[in-house]
Design an enzyme around this catalytic site. Structure first.
Site, PDB file in Angstrom:
ATOM      1  N   SER A 154      -0.799  -1.464   4.052  1.00  0.00           N
ATOM      2  CA  SER A 154       0.613  -1.749   4.308  1.00  0.00           C
ATOM      3  C   SER A 154       1.435  -0.471   4.443  1.00  0.00           C
ATOM      4  O   SER A 154       1.160   0.525   3.783  1.00  0.00           O
ATOM      5  CB  SER A 154       1.161  -2.580   3.148  1.00  0.00           C
ATOM      6  OG  SER A 154       2.572  -2.607   3.182  1.00  0.00           O
ATOM      7  N   TYR A 212       5.618  -1.993   9.126  1.00  0.00           N
ATOM      8  CA  TYR A 212       6.985  -2.498   9.054  1.00  0.00           C
ATOM      9  C   TYR A 212       7.766  -1.511   9.894  1.00  0.00           C
ATOM     10  O   TYR A 212       7.989  -0.385   9.458  1.00  0.00           O
ATOM     11  CB  TYR A 212       7.507  -2.468   7.616  1.00  0.00           C
ATOM     12  CG  TYR A 212       7.040  -3.617   6.750  1.00  0.00           C
ATOM     13  CD1 TYR A 212       7.078  -4.923   7.211  1.00  0.00           C
ATOM     14  CD2 TYR A 212       6.622  -3.387   5.447  1.00  0.00           C
ATOM     15  CE1 TYR A 212       6.675  -5.974   6.393  1.00  0.00           C
ATOM     16  CE2 TYR A 212       6.223  -4.433   4.628  1.00  0.00           C
ATOM     17  CZ  TYR A 212       6.254  -5.719   5.109  1.00  0.00           C
ATOM     18  OH  TYR A 212       5.860  -6.753   4.308  1.00  0.00           O
ATOM     19  N   THR A 252       4.044  -6.535  11.383  1.00  0.00           N
ATOM     20  CA  THR A 252       4.540  -7.700  10.642  1.00  0.00           C
ATOM     21  C   THR A 252       5.958  -8.017  11.088  1.00  0.00           C
ATOM     22  O   THR A 252       6.830  -7.154  11.069  1.00  0.00           O
ATOM     23  CB  THR A 252       4.495  -7.424   9.127  1.00  0.00           C
ATOM     24  OG1 THR A 252       3.133  -7.251   8.747  1.00  0.00           O
ATOM     25  CG2 THR A 252       5.092  -8.578   8.330  1.00  0.00           C
ATOM     26  N   LYS A 296       1.701 -10.096  13.193  1.00  0.00           N
ATOM     27  CA  LYS A 296       1.468 -10.888  11.972  1.00  0.00           C
ATOM     28  C   LYS A 296       2.747 -11.599  11.537  1.00  0.00           C
ATOM     29  O   LYS A 296       3.794 -10.971  11.443  1.00  0.00           O
ATOM     30  CB  LYS A 296       1.002  -9.963  10.842  1.00  0.00           C
ATOM     31  CG  LYS A 296       0.881 -10.622   9.473  1.00  0.00           C
ATOM     32  CD  LYS A 296       0.293  -9.660   8.447  1.00  0.00           C
ATOM     33  CE  LYS A 296       0.131 -10.264   7.074  1.00  0.00           C
ATOM     34  NZ  LYS A 296       1.367 -10.289   6.284  1.00  0.00           N
ATOM     35  N   HIS A 319       3.426 -15.170   5.223  1.00  0.00           N
ATOM     36  CA  HIS A 319       3.557 -14.054   4.287  1.00  0.00           C
ATOM     37  C   HIS A 319       3.206 -14.506   2.856  1.00  0.00           C
ATOM     38  O   HIS A 319       3.796 -14.052   1.884  1.00  0.00           O
ATOM     39  CB  HIS A 319       4.987 -13.498   4.342  1.00  0.00           C
ATOM     40  CG  HIS A 319       5.089 -12.015   4.098  1.00  0.00           C
ATOM     41  ND1 HIS A 319       5.406 -11.112   5.079  1.00  0.00           N
ATOM     42  CD2 HIS A 319       4.924 -11.266   2.976  1.00  0.00           C
ATOM     43  CE1 HIS A 319       5.450  -9.877   4.562  1.00  0.00           C
ATOM     44  NE2 HIS A 319       5.144  -9.949   3.281  1.00  0.00           N
TER      45      HIS A 319
HETATM   46  C1  LIG Z   1       1.829  -8.618  -3.663  1.00  0.00           C
HETATM   47  C2  LIG Z   1       1.885  -8.840  -2.189  1.00  0.00           C
HETATM   48  C3  LIG Z   1       2.392  -7.848  -1.368  1.00  0.00           C
HETATM   49  C4  LIG Z   1       2.424  -8.042   0.017  1.00  0.00           C
HETATM   50  N1  LIG Z   1       2.869  -7.021   0.820  1.00  0.00           N
HETATM   51  C5  LIG Z   1       2.806  -7.170   2.169  1.00  0.00           C
HETATM   52  C6  LIG Z   1       3.140  -6.087   3.024  1.00  0.00           C
HETATM   53  O1  LIG Z   1       3.487  -5.005   2.578  1.00  0.00           O
HETATM   54  N2  LIG Z   1       3.063  -6.284   4.375  1.00  0.00           N
HETATM   55  C7  LIG Z   1       2.661  -7.488   4.911  1.00  0.00           C
HETATM   56  O2  LIG Z   1       2.598  -7.624   6.135  1.00  0.00           O
HETATM   57  N3  LIG Z   1       2.327  -8.521   4.115  1.00  0.00           N
HETATM   58  C8  LIG Z   1       2.367  -8.386   2.773  1.00  0.00           C
HETATM   59  N4  LIG Z   1       1.997  -9.428   1.972  1.00  0.00           N
HETATM   60  C9  LIG Z   1       1.511 -10.670   2.584  1.00  0.00           C
HETATM   61  C10 LIG Z   1       0.009 -10.626   2.800  1.00  0.00           C
HETATM   62  O3  LIG Z   1      -0.326  -9.691   3.792  1.00  0.00           O
HETATM   63  C11 LIG Z   1      -0.536 -11.992   3.211  1.00  0.00           C
HETATM   64  O4  LIG Z   1       0.182 -12.461   4.327  1.00  0.00           O
HETATM   65  C12 LIG Z   1      -0.475 -13.025   2.092  1.00  0.00           C
HETATM   66  O5  LIG Z   1      -0.722 -12.426   0.848  1.00  0.00           O
HETATM   67  C13 LIG Z   1      -1.478 -14.131   2.332  1.00  0.00           C
HETATM   68  O6  LIG Z   1      -1.398 -15.103   1.354  1.00  0.00           O
HETATM   69  P1  LIG Z   1      -2.374 -15.152   0.056  1.00  0.00           P
HETATM   70  O7  LIG Z   1      -1.837 -14.123  -0.905  1.00  0.00           O
HETATM   71  O8  LIG Z   1      -2.198 -16.533  -0.430  1.00  0.00           O
HETATM   72  O9  LIG Z   1      -3.772 -14.826   0.524  1.00  0.00           O
HETATM   73  C14 LIG Z   1       1.965  -9.254   0.572  1.00  0.00           C
HETATM   74  C15 LIG Z   1       1.450 -10.244  -0.268  1.00  0.00           C
HETATM   75  C16 LIG Z   1       1.394 -10.049  -1.631  1.00  0.00           C
HETATM   76  C17 LIG Z   1       0.810 -11.130  -2.498  1.00  0.00           C
END
Ligand SMILES: Cc1cc2nc3c(=O)[nH]c(=O)nc-3n(C[C@H](O)[C@H](O)[C@H](O)COP(=O)(O)O)c2cc1C
Length: 381
Positions: free
Chosen positions: A109, A132, A158, A255, A279
């Site tokens: 990320s 981002y 994203t 995404k 997300h």
């Molecule tokens: C703690 C955390 C931080 C996240 N940070 C980002 C991020 O920085 N950029 C992004 O595109 N998605 C981020 N996401 C979303 C994840 O990429 C992903 O879409 C999501 O976790 C999928 O769902 P799941 O946790 O149920 O597998 C984050 C998710 C979590 C749980």
């Protein structure tokens, strides 16, 4: 404790929840507002049945997936997660190494606290970068160029963070970088000494990838403010053109797609792939579960682009359902974070192995010797 004793992602989650202070646990687990979206992601998978076919020779089962011209050992990778290093110092690098060792991709990320060059080196051939797109286009272009120069294999843009999310757990906990040491936070940490000691030893993480664009020697706090100030509510479809120009010809993925018309726009804008995602229920609480939107989206653009999915995956069967409904590949966010929080690199490896093994057994159970054999006829809606 031996990571091999964890039989499921739920087991890893239990260990992770014990080790993490509430502040971090809530950041990882939480969603927005009522957290209906987080729950919906799980319920939507549970509502789908898999209809097995028997007396099919499944003695050789193949769960390798080909994506953008190369094979991976399993049809899923690690989703981008910001601030993973709060769950354990070095978590980003642990996830990168475990992914590379298991031969699956790992997406770093923009909001990670490890330099992207370090992650590209830790997972050669397996590291992707999630952008981002910062408000300042020169910064965005430089980030993209750095990701390219470092050898990142794909760029994931994203698009589902036009404005900051209303994460009420984080607001109540006063969650922000650097962590503020209120009496409540200190008490929370005292109850989780292993986590607190590791953090004390390594110091608080900061947004390393943005550090080059901030004033020299910027504090963690001013970097965090800088990161927040760079979220752009003005980002639009036209911006994908200059992102593509800065990135070049390697795979470009959008995404956060949930609507069929947005999937079409992504294809028109030249994306090589899309991730159907809400997300992880962390942005719009009323967003549908990605698996609910997947069949329509795959029918509309599946022939023209690589359709992928994330959100709510906790079992191999969830991945099999997504592939049967038209996804080519999946990503897991929290499942890998539970692993790294619980056991470090061995825990991420364990999370990947658990899901890969469950996919293998599931393919055998339903009578699908390979991923190519999967189709909507296996899913009962
Ligand atoms: C703690 C955390 C931080 C996240 N940070 C980002 C991020 O920085 N950029 C992004 O595109 N998605 C981020 N996401 C979303 C994840 O990429 C992903 O879409 C999501 O976790 C999928 O769902 P799941 O946790 O149920 O597998 C984050 C998710 C979590 C749980």
């Amino acid at each position: 404790v031996n990571p091999r004793r964890a039989l499921s992602i739920a087991d890893l989650r239990r260990v992770a929840r014990r080790r993490l202070p509430r502040l971090v646990r809530d950041y990882v687990e939480g969603g927005v507002e009522d957290e209906a979206g987080v729950a919906r992601n799980r319920l939507a998978f549970a509502a789908l049945g898999l209809v097995p076919r028997y007396l099919v020779d499944v003695s050789a089962r193949d769960r390798r997936a080909t994506l953008f011209g190369r094979a991976y050992a399993a049809p899923f990778g690690l989703a981008p997660v910001g601030l993973a290093n709060l769950s354990r110092p070095g978590a980003d690098a642990m996830m990168a190494r475990a992914a590379a060792a298991a031969d699956v991709p790992m997406v770093l990320s923009t909001a990670a606290t490890t330099r992207l060059e370090e992650i590209a080196a830790a997972a050669p051939g397996h590291a992707w970068f999630q952008l981002y797109a910062p408000r300042d286009r020169r910064i965005a272009e430089d980030l993209v160029r750095r990701a390219r120069a470092a050898g990142m294999n794909a760029l994931v843009v994203t698009v589902d963070v036009p404005v900051p999310a209303k994460r009420e757990r984080d607001a109540r906990n006063g969650f922000a970088l650097p962590l503020r040491l209120s009496p409540a936070t200190l008490a929370d940490m005292a109850l989780h000494p292993a986590w607190a000691l590791a953090m004390a030893r390594h110091g608080q993480p900061r947004f390393e990838n943005l550090a080059p664009y901030a004033p020299p020697r910027a504090s963690a706090q001013s970097l965090a403010a800088f990161m927040a100030s760079q979220i752009s509510p003005a980002l639009a479809w036209a911006d994908l053109a200059w992102i593509r120009a800065a990135w070049g010809d390697r795979p470009l993925i959008v995404k956060g797609i949930l609507a069929v018309d947005d999937a079409r726009r992504a294809v028109e804008a030249g994306a090589d792939g899309i991730v159907v995602s809400n997300h992880g229920g962390r942005q719009l609480d009323s967003a549908p579960a990605p698996i609910e939107m997947l069949p329509e989206i795959a029918a509309a653009v599946g022939a023209e682009t690589v359709v992928m999915l994330d959100g709510g995956i906790r079992r191999g069967a969830d991945i099999v359902k997504a592939l049967a409904l038209g996804a080519r590949f999946c990503f897991v966010g929290r499942a890998a974070l539970y692993g790294v929080a619980a056991f470090g690199e061995a825990g991420v490896a364990r999370a990947i192995a658990i899901l890969a093994d469950e996919i293998d057994r599931c393919l055998g159970q339903i009578g699908a010797p390979s991923l190519a054999a999967l189709g909507p006829g296996f899913v009962r809606r």
